[in-house]
Structures are given as structure tokens and as C-alpha cells.
Design an enzyme around this catalytic site. Sequence first.
Site, PDB file in Angstrom:
ATOM      1  N   CYS A 133     -13.174  -3.785   0.029  1.00  0.00           N
ATOM      2  CA  CYS A 133     -12.141  -4.221  -0.464  1.00  0.00           C
ATOM      3  C   CYS A 133     -10.894  -5.114  -0.363  1.00  0.00           C
ATOM      4  O   CYS A 133     -11.183  -5.506  -1.382  1.00  0.00           O
ATOM      5  CB  CYS A 133     -11.085  -2.775   0.146  1.00  0.00           C
ATOM      6  SG  CYS A 133      -9.601  -1.822  -1.139  1.00  0.00           S
TER       7      CYS A 133
ATOM      8  N   CYS B  35     -10.238   5.924   1.895  1.00  0.00           N
ATOM      9  CA  CYS B  35      -9.268   6.421   1.013  1.00  0.00           C
ATOM     10  C   CYS B  35      -9.800   7.224  -0.217  1.00  0.00           C
ATOM     11  O   CYS B  35      -9.420   7.917  -0.618  1.00  0.00           O
ATOM     12  CB  CYS B  35      -8.313   4.801   0.257  1.00  0.00           C
ATOM     13  SG  CYS B  35      -9.342   3.254  -0.888  1.00  0.00           S
TER      14      CYS B  35
ATOM     15  N   GLY C  14       3.006   2.203   3.051  1.00  0.00           N
ATOM     16  CA  GLY C  14       3.090   1.814   4.374  1.00  0.00           C
ATOM     17  C   GLY C  14       3.656   1.445   4.348  1.00  0.00           C
ATOM     18  O   GLY C  14       4.464   0.223   4.110  1.00  0.00           O
ATOM     19  N   VAL C  15       3.738   1.945   6.349  1.00  0.00           N
ATOM     20  CA  VAL C  15       4.895   0.472   7.038  1.00  0.00           C
ATOM     21  C   VAL C  15       4.748  -0.200   6.942  1.00  0.00           C
ATOM     22  O   VAL C  15       5.753  -2.052   6.547  1.00  0.00           O
ATOM     23  CB  VAL C  15       5.339   1.289   8.329  1.00  0.00           C
ATOM     24  CG1 VAL C  15       4.527   1.571   8.849  1.00  0.00           C
ATOM     25  CG2 VAL C  15       6.598   0.960   8.712  1.00  0.00           C
ATOM     26  N   ASP C  16       3.461  -1.156   6.943  1.00  0.00           N
ATOM     27  CA  ASP C  16       3.403  -2.770   7.486  1.00  0.00           C
ATOM     28  C   ASP C  16       2.690  -3.560   6.276  1.00  0.00           C
ATOM     29  O   ASP C  16       4.091  -4.041   6.118  1.00  0.00           O
ATOM     30  CB  ASP C  16       2.061  -2.339   7.643  1.00  0.00           C
ATOM     31  CG  ASP C  16       0.883  -1.416   9.457  1.00  0.00           C
ATOM     32  OD1 ASP C  16       2.327  -1.566  10.092  1.00  0.00           O
ATOM     33  OD2 ASP C  16       0.131  -0.962   9.050  1.00  0.00           O
ATOM     34  N   SER C  17       2.650  -2.416   5.331  1.00  0.00           N
ATOM     35  CA  SER C  17       3.348  -3.468   4.046  1.00  0.00           C
ATOM     36  C   SER C  17       4.595  -4.168   3.597  1.00  0.00           C
ATOM     37  O   SER C  17       5.449  -5.026   3.267  1.00  0.00           O
ATOM     38  CB  SER C  17       2.403  -3.290   2.649  1.00  0.00           C
ATOM     39  OG  SER C  17       2.382  -2.168   2.661  1.00  0.00           O
TER      40      SER C  17
ATOM     41  N   MET D 278      -2.638  -1.669  -5.646  1.00  0.00           N
ATOM     42  CA  MET D 278      -3.422  -2.433  -6.361  1.00  0.00           C
ATOM     43  C   MET D 278      -3.819  -0.378  -6.997  1.00  0.00           C
ATOM     44  O   MET D 278      -4.214   0.305  -5.812  1.00  0.00           O
ATOM     45  CB  MET D 278      -4.314  -2.392  -5.585  1.00  0.00           C
ATOM     46  CG  MET D 278      -4.445  -3.969  -5.391  1.00  0.00           C
ATOM     47  SD  MET D 278      -5.413  -4.519  -4.092  1.00  0.00           S
ATOM     48  CE  MET D 278      -6.085  -3.529  -3.619  1.00  0.00           C
TER      49      MET D 278
ATOM     50  N   GLY E 222      -0.160  -6.904   5.212  1.00  0.00           N
ATOM     51  CA  GLY E 222       0.533  -6.284   6.207  1.00  0.00           C
ATOM     52  C   GLY E 222      -0.609  -5.379   7.538  1.00  0.00           C
ATOM     53  O   GLY E 222      -0.456  -5.318   8.167  1.00  0.00           O
TER      54      GLY E 222
ATOM     55  N   SER F 115       0.213  -1.379   0.492  1.00  0.00           N
ATOM     56  CA  SER F 115      -0.036  -0.087  -0.239  1.00  0.00           C
ATOM     57  C   SER F 115       0.993   2.036  -0.129  1.00  0.00           C
ATOM     58  O   SER F 115       0.428   2.663  -0.078  1.00  0.00           O
ATOM     59  CB  SER F 115      -0.986  -0.233   1.607  1.00  0.00           C
ATOM     60  OG  SER F 115      -0.084   0.097   2.307  1.00  0.00           O
TER      61      SER F 115
END
Length: 352
Positions: free
Chosen positions: A102, A198, A11-14, A33, A126, A9
Site C-alpha cells: 500500500c 485494513c 488517525g492522530v499521526d497524519s 485515499m 504521518g 488516514s
Amino acid sequence: MKKAIIAMSGGVDSSVAALFMKERGYDCIGATMKLYDNEDIGISREKTCCSLDDIEDARAVAYKLGMPYYVFNFKDEFEEKVIDKFISTYEAGGTPNPCIDCNRYLKFEKLMKRMEELQYDCVVTGHYADIEFVNGRYMLKKGKDLSKDQSYVLYSLTQYQLAHTVFPLGRYSKDEIREVAEKHGFINARKRDSQDICFVPDGDYSKFIEKHNGKTYPNGNFVDKSGNVLGEHKGLIRYTIGQRKGLNIALGHPVYVISKDVANNTVVLGSNDDLNKSKLRATDFNWIAEKPNGKINCSAKTRYNMREVPCTAYCDGDDVIVEFNTPVRAITPGQAVVLYDGDYVLGGGTIE
């Protein structure tokens, strides 16, 4: 060597999920995506999930990890499965949860189909959740960091999807993940989490719906439980169950939205006590655990940010009836109810 598609995405998690899978020896590709053009939602460049900035952040991390990186265009599917449903749910008097849709239709349906086409083994995200194989069945489990646990929005996962999904962050806290990202010099190590839907970054859902549809929603009456007119509302889509702020009506005592009548274009107001309900019906229910034959004792969440409450649940045809041990406030049609047995998700569905 096993192969994984990392849903990135930006972001830090993914990003850390991608790192963990590389460390496990997987052959990985990163995939973002593309769900909309920024101009489609009225912004130029904005820090929202899946925006242009996020694509660049995801690409930078993939490059750093030596992973091929792709952007998959899922705009048409996102429009149909998420945005259109978001709007139709509001128009029908409900309050939708587009993040659940989603996950259901894009990450774990469309992206998993791409995984099959490319002959990869799993989709990796993530999410703060975990998957365990228990007594011959894949079970969805809460993440270790309960303040970030995302099992609620993943209740629609099927056995096939659970078997081909990996959540590498499930046994870590958010702080631990940021520390890992900083240690590896990720550009997004301290990037803030996206808090908004989003495609509605300013939080003004009614404005988005009217602009997207090119239509306005007529004013109508605020009424009490007996049908007495109390004032005028500004369109049904602007209100949700439990709402107190923004009513612009003075009755000398607090009032809340307790229901909406689409047929008569009225918003029903009442007291805080009127919001307490002891029972609900859930449709489109997905059982992760074995479907029970009779009543089961478990716990449930009717909103993402709430504690579970004890309840009894049982099937009524394809629907599920949930009866709470103590009344629950502001049960809202269109939202999800998710059933738990301790740390395990039993299943979930849409509140009728």
C-alpha cells in the site's frame, strides 16, 4: 509558497503531520485515499484505516486547520496492487505484507502522481521515520520513537520519492504527538491505532480470501520432514511459517509449520529448531543507499516487530543474499527483509 498534499488516514499521526506542515508555512490540502467500500470487506461501519469513520475524522481535522480536503478514489489500484497480490502470495505458499505494498503503490506512487498533476511540491505522511540528505543522496532513517519506527515498511522508496516526501513526525515520540493533538483539540487525539490489516479487520485472512475469490482451498496432509503423514490440514492459506497454534494435531511434543509445499498441497511440520535459518535470498530489492560492489556488514530485520540482527549481504544479479551471523527464527517467504546501517535503511526486498 511551497505546497503539500497531506495523506490523511483519519488517525492522530497524519492529523498532527498536517498541523506541523501548516506551521512550517506550507500551503496544504488534505487527501484521504478511498481504497474500498466497507461493504466490500464485510463491515458496515468500523474503526479501520481508511473506513468511512476515518474519512469523517480526517475531514474534521482538515476543516479545523482551514485546509481544503479531498477524497481520492483509488479502489481499482488497491484491488490490483494490494488485495490481488495479497491473495496470490498466500496461494503461492507465502505470507504477504500488504501494508508495504500500500505504501509502495498507493501512497508513494499513485498519490505522488496526483501531487505532480496538481503541481504540488511534496507528499506528507504521518509515518514515524525520517529523511536526511547525506553525501549527495537521500537516506531513509529510523524514527526517534523506536517503539513506533516505521522505516521497515518504507524500504521501497526511490530517490525521487524521498526527495518529494516529508515525514514531520520522525523526531517525535507517539506520546508527544498525542499531546500536540490534545492541545489543539483534535477529535482523534486519543483514537486508538489500527492494529489489523485494513481490509481484514477481524484478522481472519482465510475467510476474507475465500469470500473475495468465491472459492475454497482443499484440505491436505500435514507431513514431517521425511514425508510421513501426521494428520490433515484445512487448506494451505490458513498456515504460515512458525505457526504453532491452530494446527489441531497432537504428537506429544510441540510442532511448528516449517514449510509449505504448494505442488503437493502439504504443510511440513517440525521442531522449533527446524525454524532457524542462517541465509535467505531476497528478490525485487530496492537499494536506498548505493548498491554495493561486494559483501557488506550490516544488520537486518525479517519481520516488522523484531530487533535487527547482524548479517552480511551481497548482490547476486538483481537479487540479494543475506547471511546471518547467528540463525534467525521463522524466515518467511513473502515477507520483507530490510537492511540497516545503524539508523539508516540501506534497502530491502521480498524474501524468496
